[in-house]
Structures are given as structure tokens and as C-alpha cells.
Design a protein around this motif. Structure first.
Motif, PDB file in Angstrom:
ATOM      1  N   GLU A   1      -4.742   6.758   0.687  1.00  0.00           N
ATOM      2  CA  GLU A   1      -3.489   6.037   0.930  1.00  0.00           C
ATOM      3  C   GLU A   1      -3.236   5.839   2.422  1.00  0.00           C
ATOM      4  O   GLU A   1      -2.811   4.780   2.867  1.00  0.00           O
ATOM      5  N   MET A   2      -3.542   6.875   3.198  1.00  0.00           N
ATOM      6  CA  MET A   2      -3.386   6.771   4.654  1.00  0.00           C
ATOM      7  C   MET A   2      -4.256   5.649   5.214  1.00  0.00           C
ATOM      8  O   MET A   2      -3.814   4.842   6.009  1.00  0.00           O
ATOM      9  N   LEU A   3      -5.520   5.638   4.775  1.00  0.00           N
ATOM     10  CA  LEU A   3      -6.459   4.637   5.282  1.00  0.00           C
ATOM     11  C   LEU A   3      -5.948   3.230   5.006  1.00  0.00           C
ATOM     12  O   LEU A   3      -5.994   2.349   5.874  1.00  0.00           O
ATOM     13  N   LYS A   4      -5.424   3.052   3.799  1.00  0.00           N
ATOM     14  CA  LYS A   4      -4.902   1.732   3.442  1.00  0.00           C
ATOM     15  C   LYS A   4      -3.710   1.381   4.314  1.00  0.00           C
ATOM     16  O   LYS A   4      -3.593   0.261   4.809  1.00  0.00           O
ATOM     17  N   SER A   5      -2.812   2.340   4.511  1.00  0.00           N
ATOM     18  CA  SER A   5      -1.592   1.991   5.249  1.00  0.00           C
ATOM     19  C   SER A   5      -1.890   1.764   6.732  1.00  0.00           C
ATOM     20  O   SER A   5      -1.209   0.994   7.395  1.00  0.00           O
ATOM     21  N   ILE A   6      -2.935   2.382   7.243  1.00  0.00           N
ATOM     22  CA  ILE A   6      -3.310   2.124   8.646  1.00  0.00           C
ATOM     23  C   ILE A   6      -3.859   0.708   8.803  1.00  0.00           C
ATOM     24  O   ILE A   6      -3.721   0.087   9.850  1.00  0.00           O
ATOM     25  N   GLY A   7      -4.459   0.191   7.734  1.00  0.00           N
ATOM     26  CA  GLY A   7      -4.959  -1.186   7.809  1.00  0.00           C
ATOM     27  C   GLY A   7      -6.461  -1.307   7.627  1.00  0.00           C
ATOM     28  O   GLY A   7      -7.030  -2.385   7.799  1.00  0.00           O
ATOM     29  N   TYR A   8      -7.111  -0.205   7.299  1.00  0.00           N
ATOM     30  CA  TYR A   8      -8.550  -0.271   7.018  1.00  0.00           C
ATOM     31  C   TYR A   8      -8.796  -1.040   5.718  1.00  0.00           C
ATOM     32  O   TYR A   8      -8.005  -0.941   4.775  1.00  0.00           O
ATOM     33  N   GLN A   9      -9.915  -1.735   5.640  1.00  0.00           N
ATOM     34  CA  GLN A   9     -10.444  -2.134   4.344  1.00  0.00           C
ATOM     35  C   GLN A   9     -10.959  -0.840   3.753  1.00  0.00           C
ATOM     36  O   GLN A   9     -11.894  -0.244   4.284  1.00  0.00           O
ATOM     37  N   THR A  10     -10.319  -0.402   2.695  1.00  0.00           N
ATOM     38  CA  THR A  10     -10.584   0.939   2.191  1.00  0.00           C
ATOM     39  C   THR A  10     -11.457   0.899   0.947  1.00  0.00           C
ATOM     40  O   THR A  10     -11.207   0.111   0.032  1.00  0.00           O
ATOM     41  N   GLY A  11     -12.461   1.748   0.959  1.00  0.00           N
ATOM     42  CA  GLY A  11     -13.369   1.803  -0.176  1.00  0.00           C
ATOM     43  C   GLY A  11     -13.411   3.188  -0.768  1.00  0.00           C
ATOM     44  O   GLY A  11     -13.250   4.194  -0.070  1.00  0.00           O
TER      45      GLY A  11
END
Ligand code: SAH
Ligand code: SF4
Length: 361
Positions: free
Chosen positions: A190-200
Motif C-alpha cells: 500500500e505504501m509503494l502504491k501511495s508513493i507513486g510506484y508502479q507496484t507489482g
């Protein structure tokens, strides 16, 4: 009324029971599922395959996952860390070969020296030809501050497999302690997504104790998390790990391969615009495994660029494919293998996930 198999295939809004029907398909039905997934992929993403030059940065790991050869409890591994020059020459090679992107992966470390070093390496890779390489990181669970610092340095994609979305199974394949928390792993995504990474994210297929029900839940988890990328592949028992003693509970290689292909295919129907990796582990269980994964709906391949002398120390699982290939051989081999199944590599592009770019456009 229940939908027929053919009607389910034409839908994209599957319930769990329908997912299970698809995952249980065999023979002509399985063929039909894979064919349909490829058709959907071609419609949304064309026949392009994107490459990420894989750099296995180091095999020191603070964790002790019960399935992985790099676990800290495995005393048989010779530990290494690539020099900056090694990493940068791999990245330059990726650029010269036209790969468009690199993926930096390693065992999990969170000490400040490591964290700062990664940020510095990302900045250096970004300098190559004016930022022409896309950068994926796969460096495990980190603090929000760390993820943010790497994002600000220039990394824009992050892979963190949930390994299994079933909390019950998760704790059968990880030690039960604070370092291996299922909750924390979900929070990291969730953190990765909210930072703006394309998250996999992704899972291993064919783990001991894994059920069809859990695999269906894994696909629903990817959908619910609305991830941009998924990498899933067969579990490969490693003799120097605790999970090895349950190897008689692991389905045979061809069954793990088939289930991986069906997972990819069903997910392609559910999430037509995401990027999906044809994991190298596929090739370990089947010499044609990577191409089969592409034909079933995957669209990303990660050719290994780690310098030869270190590759055998990045021994996550046994019999890793292509351990001895040189990058230039690997490139022409991929071109030929992919052309044979009607695909082409898109060179010199980042190859971002359409599911992600559409949202941020
Ligand atoms: N340390 C990082 C990245 C390196 S491990 C992390 O754990 O996220 C990368 C992936 O290798 C893991 O996500 C896991 O799914 C896979 N892996 C580990 N052991 C494996 C095995 N025995 N068979 C198949 N895949 C394995
Ligand atoms: Fe370390 Fe990743 Fe292997 Fe777990 S899976 S032991 S975190 S390298």
C-alpha cells in the motif's frame, strides 16, 4: 443460473467459484483458456514483450523465508555484493542491448549504508544517456522513508511478491516472528502504491499445502489491490531450506507449470492491462516455460545481466535457467524464441504498465 465454461471465458468479472472452474480446466478446456487469454492480451497490449535487464545486486538477506536459498539461516551460501562499477556496467550493457529497463534485486537489507547506497546507484543509473533506462526495484520490505528516497532518486517500479495472499499459508512458509509479518507486507504494497510506484506483486504456485481455493484468492487479491504488475511462477524446492522436507506435498513439475500458466491466463482476463512477468522459474520446470508463459498472457521477461561469477551464488532455487548464458547470446535467443510464438520485443522503451499509465495520464 451458472454460466457455462465458454461463457465464463468471455466474461471478465469472475466470482471466486468461476475462477476455480477456470483454474481446474484441463486438456482442451485449458487450451481454450490460454488461447482466450492470448487473444485478450493482443487486443489490449499487442504482441509486444518488454525486457528488464536483471541485476542481482547481492545475496545477503536479513530474512529467513522457509523456501528461499538466500535465507539468512543457510550457511552454505557464499555471500556477495556487486561493486558499483559492476552494477553500472550491467546497466550500461542493458542500455546498449536496447533493453530499455533494468531491475535491481537482492536479499533484504535495511541498514542505512545499504539504503543510501541504493539511492546513489539509482541516481547513477539514471545518468546513463540522460535517464533513458527505466528502473524497477525488488529489494523487499522497507520503511516508507526508504521507499520514498529510492523513488525520489528515480526508481519508478517496485516488485514485492506477497508470496501467498492466504495468511494461513503465509505463516506456513515463513517463520512466525516480527520480521516476517503478513500485515507488514500488505502495508508495504500500500505504501509503494501511495508513493507513486508502479507496484507489482505475485505468488509462488505449487507450494506445499497450497489449495485451489487459495490460488483463486491470490488472483482476487491482485485485483483488489489494483496492482500494475504481477510476477508469479512455480515454487521450486531448494534442498538447503526447511520447506524442502515437505517436497512430497509439492505437485510434479508439469502440474506446477500448468497451474502457473492457468493463473497467468485467468489473471490476463481479469486485469487485461497489467504487466505480467514470465518468471525465469518457469524455465527451470520446463525448458519452454518462459515462452509458454508469454503465450498464456505474460508480457515481460527479465533476462539476467548479473556478472557470470556471481550468478551461481544467487541461488534462490536450484537449476536456475540461463545461469551460464552471456547477455548477447541471451538477446538473440529471446528474439528467435519469441518470434516463433508470434511476439516481438519492444526495444529501447520503458514498457510501463498500461494499467498504471492510463490512471496517471
Ligand atoms: N528479497 C526480495 C527479492 C529477492 S527474492 C524479496 O523477497 O522480495 C525474489 C523472489 O524469489 C521472491 O519473491 C520469491 O517469490 C522467489 N523465490 C524465493 N525462493 C523461491 C523458490 N524456492 N522457488 C521459487 N521462487 C522462489
Ligand atoms: Fe530473503 Fe527474499 Fe529470499 Fe526471503 S525471498 S529469504 S527476503 S531473498
Amino acid at each position: 443460473m451458472d454460466r457455462s465454461f465458454e461463457d465464463i471465458l468471455l466474461a471478465q468479472d469472475f466470482g471466486k467459484e468461476e475462477i476455480k472452474v477456470l483454474l481446474a480446466a484441463e486438456g482442451p478446456r485449458m487450451k481454450e483458456l490460454l488461447r482466450r487469454a492470448r487473444e485478450v492480451k493482443f487486443r489490449y497490449l499487442d504482441n509486444y514483450v518488454h525486457l528488464r535487464g536483471l541485476i542481482e545486486y547481492g545475496n545477503v538477506c536479513e530474512k529467513n523465508c522457509l523456501y528461499c536459498g538466500l535465507r539468512s539461516g543457510n550457511g552454505k551460501v557464499e555471500r556477495y555484493l556487486l561493486s558499483d562499477e559492476d552494477v553500472l556496467s550491467c546497466a550500461r550493457l542493458a542500455h546498449e542491448l536496447g533493453y530499455g529497463s533494468v531491475a535491481l534485486q537482492s536479499g533484504e537489507r535495511s541498514d542505512p549504508a545499504f539504503v543510501d547506497h541504493i539511492a546513489q546507484l539509482v541516481r547513477e543509473i539514471k545518468k546513463i544517456d540522460g535517464g533513458s533506462l527505466g528502473i524497477t526495484l525488488s529489494l523487499g520490505e522497507q520503511s516508507e522513508e526508504t521507499y520514498r528516497s529510492w523513488f525520489e532518486a528515480g526508481a519508478h517500479r517496485y516488485l514485492l511478491r506477497i508470496e501467498s495472499s492466504s495468511e494461513e499459508l503465509y505463516y506456513k512458509i515463513h517463520p512466525k516472528n516480527d520480521k516476517h509479518s503478513f500485515r507488514k507486507r500488505v502495508e508495504c504494497l500500500e505504501m509503494l502504491k501511495s508513493i507513486g510506484y508502479q507496484t507489482g506483486t505475485g505468488v509462488m504456485v505449487g507450494l506445499p499445502f497450497q489449495t485451489l481455493d487459495q490460488l483463486a484468492d491470490d488472483l482476487l487479491f491482485f485485483k483488489r489491490m489494483d496492482v500494475a504488475m504481477v510476477g508469479l511462477g512455480p515454487y521450486i524446492p531448494h534442498p538447503d531450506t526447511p520447506l524442502y522436507r515437505f517436497r512430497d506435498q509439492v505437485p510434479p513439475a508439469d502440474a506446477r507449470m500448468d497451474m502457473t500458466l492457468k493463473m497467468i491466463a485467468v489473471l490476463r482476463l481479469m486485469m487485461p492491462e497489467i504487466n505480467m512477468v514470465a518468471a525465469t522459474a518457469n524455465q527451470t520446470v520446463d525448458p519452454q516455460g518462459r515462452e509458454k508463459a508469454i503465450a498464456a498472457g505474460a508480457n515481460v521477461i527479465m533476462p539476467n545481466l548479473t556478472p557470470g561469477e556471481y550468478r551461481e551464488s544467487y541461488f534462490i532455487y536450484p537449476d536456475k535457467a540461463c545461469v551460464k548464458d552471456r547477455p548477447d547470446q541471451c538477446k538473440s535467443c529471446l528474439d528467435i524464441r519469441l518470434a516463433a510464438i508470434g511476439h516481438q520485443i519492444l526495444y529501447n522503451e520503458w514498457g510501463d504498465s498500461l494499467a498504471f499509465t492510463k490512471k496517471t495520464r
